[in-house]
Design a protein around this motif. Structure first.
Motif, PDB file in Angstrom:
ATOM      1  N   PHE A 117       0.827  -1.209   0.000  1.00 44.04           N
ATOM      2  CA  PHE A 117       0.000   0.000   0.000  1.00 44.04           C
ATOM      3  C   PHE A 117       0.862   1.261   0.000  1.00 44.04           C
ATOM      4  N   MET A 118       1.892   1.283   0.839  1.00 46.42           N
ATOM      5  CA  MET A 118       2.764   2.455   0.923  1.00 46.42           C
ATOM      6  C   MET A 118       3.541   2.656  -0.377  1.00 46.42           C
ATOM      7  N   PHE A 119       3.966   1.558  -1.000  1.00 42.33           N
ATOM      8  CA  PHE A 119       4.715   1.650  -2.251  1.00 42.33           C
ATOM      9  C   PHE A 119       3.836   2.225  -3.364  1.00 42.33           C
ATOM     10  N   VAL A 120       2.623   1.713  -3.479  1.00 39.87           N
ATOM     11  CA  VAL A 120       1.700   2.207  -4.515  1.00 39.87           C
ATOM     12  C   VAL A 120       1.333   3.659  -4.256  1.00 39.87           C
ATOM     13  N   LEU A 121       1.088   4.006  -2.987  1.00 38.88           N
ATOM     14  CA  LEU A 121       0.753   5.388  -2.640  1.00 38.88           C
ATOM     15  C   LEU A 121       1.872   6.335  -3.024  1.00 38.88           C
TER      16      LEU A 121
ATOM     17  N   GLY B 163       9.618   5.092  -4.099  1.00 40.18           N
ATOM     18  CA  GLY B 163       9.075   3.843  -3.578  1.00 40.18           C
ATOM     19  C   GLY B 163       9.899   3.300  -2.428  1.00 40.18           C
ATOM     20  N   VAL B 164      11.216   3.361  -2.566  1.00 41.53           N
ATOM     21  CA  VAL B 164      12.111   2.876  -1.506  1.00 41.53           C
ATOM     22  C   VAL B 164      12.016   3.785  -0.282  1.00 41.53           C
ATOM     23  N   ILE B 165      12.001   5.097  -0.510  1.00 40.54           N
ATOM     24  CA  ILE B 165      11.969   6.043   0.609  1.00 40.54           C
ATOM     25  C   ILE B 165      10.687   5.898   1.422  1.00 40.54           C
TER      26      ILE B 165
ATOM     27  N   VAL C 118      18.366  14.312  10.190  1.00 39.91           N
ATOM     28  CA  VAL C 118      17.766  15.502   9.592  1.00 39.91           C
ATOM     29  C   VAL C 118      18.717  16.142   8.589  1.00 39.91           C
ATOM     30  N   VAL C 119      20.005  16.256   8.965  1.00 40.44           N
ATOM     31  CA  VAL C 119      20.994  16.849   8.060  1.00 40.44           C
ATOM     32  C   VAL C 119      21.148  16.005   6.799  1.00 40.44           C
ATOM     33  N   ILE C 120      21.255  14.683   6.969  1.00 42.82           N
ATOM     34  CA  ILE C 120      21.407  13.786   5.821  1.00 42.82           C
ATOM     35  C   ILE C 120      20.182  13.855   4.921  1.00 42.82           C
ATOM     36  N   ALA C 121      18.991  13.921   5.533  1.00 44.27           N
ATOM     37  CA  ALA C 121      17.748  13.994   4.743  1.00 44.27           C
ATOM     38  C   ALA C 121      17.716  15.268   3.915  1.00 44.27           C
ATOM     39  N   PHE C 122      18.129  16.392   4.505  1.00 46.56           N
ATOM     40  CA  PHE C 122      18.147  17.653   3.744  1.00 46.56           C
ATOM     41  C   PHE C 122      19.160  17.616   2.604  1.00 46.56           C
ATOM     42  N   VAL C 123      20.322  17.001   2.864  1.00 47.60           N
ATOM     43  CA  VAL C 123      21.353  16.900   1.813  1.00 47.60           C
ATOM     44  C   VAL C 123      20.848  16.048   0.660  1.00 47.60           C
ATOM     45  N   ILE C 124      20.282  14.871   0.990  1.00 52.71           N
ATOM     46  CA  ILE C 124      19.770  13.984  -0.069  1.00 52.71           C
ATOM     47  C   ILE C 124      18.613  14.639  -0.786  1.00 52.71           C
ATOM     48  N   GLY C 125      17.712  15.304  -0.049  1.00 53.71           N
ATOM     49  CA  GLY C 125      16.581  15.980  -0.663  1.00 53.71           C
ATOM     50  C   GLY C 125      17.009  17.074  -1.634  1.00 53.71           C
ATOM     51  N   SER C 126      18.015  17.852  -1.245  1.00 52.55           N
ATOM     52  CA  SER C 126      18.491  18.917  -2.136  1.00 52.55           C
ATOM     53  C   SER C 126      19.143  18.352  -3.382  1.00 52.55           C
ATOM     54  N   MET C 127      19.854  17.215  -3.216  1.00 51.88           N
ATOM     55  CA  MET C 127      20.469  16.577  -4.392  1.00 51.88           C
ATOM     56  C   MET C 127      19.398  16.044  -5.338  1.00 51.88           C
TER      57      MET C 127
END
Length: 198
Positions: free
Chosen positions: A106-110, A158-160, A189-198
């Motif tokens: 369900f989460m993957f399809v969503l 999907g993985v995230i 939080v720092v890693i998430a922001f870095v990956i998100g910006s990339m």
């Protein structure tokens, strides 16, 4: 093949069947996959994709048909995996595993729907405007880049979206608990922001 083993022949037949069906509808599938990219491009007056290699179209269609076949045969794969794992589980473990599997699907399809409908058009719109704003750039979007971009975004999202479920499962084991999550939250939080910006 033993009674509790994975029936590889069934998986191969299902995969081949899915590939053949996907190949028959390859143009329709590509139109579906490229729709969010075209939506983002249309905001800047770009309405056509480009093929710069003689084999580009056929290679994109082959990759797309294979990816579609894998997605279509996921229920068969999951059923085979479940029949392989089920004999080793007791009744108290079987019910939670079923719930986890349903929640994961369900989460993957969503997440796929969310990325396809909202994220991809916005990202393509932004990146196209950024590229055209540089000036002096002959901007052409190919079939290959369209497929690759869509595939990477959909699989990545999907993985995230499965990460919360993975965290809950890890918290149920002796390896992790809530205190360890809280300990690493600042770094996360720092890693998430870095990956998100990339």
């Amino acid at each position: 093949l033993d009674g509790h083993g994975i029936h590889w022949l069934d998986l191969v037949i299902a995969l081949l069947g899915g590939f053949v069906v996907a190949w028959i509808f390859k143009e329709q599938l590509f139109a579906l996959v490229s729709a969010p990219v075209k939506e983002g491009l249309a905001a800047h007056g770009i309405y056509r994709l480009t093929a710069i290699e003689t084999t580009e179209a056929v290679m994109v269609y082959l990759k797309l048909a294979l990816a579609a076949a894998i997605v279509v045969t996921i229920p068969v794969s999951l059923w085979q995996l479940w029949m392989f794992v089920k004999p080793g589980l007791v009744e108290s473990e079987t019910r939670p595993m079923r719930r986890i599997a349903i929640l994961a699907v369900f989460m993957f399809v969503l997440c796929l729907l969310f990325c396809y409908r909202f994220v991809l058009p916005l990202v393509i719109d932004f990146l196209t405007g950024f590229t055209l704003g540089a000036g002096g750039v002959d901007f052409q979007v190919t079939m290959k880049s369209t497929y690759s971009t869509t595939f990477i975004f959909l699989v990545g999202f999907g993985v995230i979206f499965e990460l919360p479920l993975v965290m809950v499962l890890l918290a149920a084991t002796p390896l992790f608990d809530s205190s360890k999550y809280l300990k690493w939250i600042r770094y996360s939080v720092v890693i998430a922001f870095v990956i998100g910006s990339m």
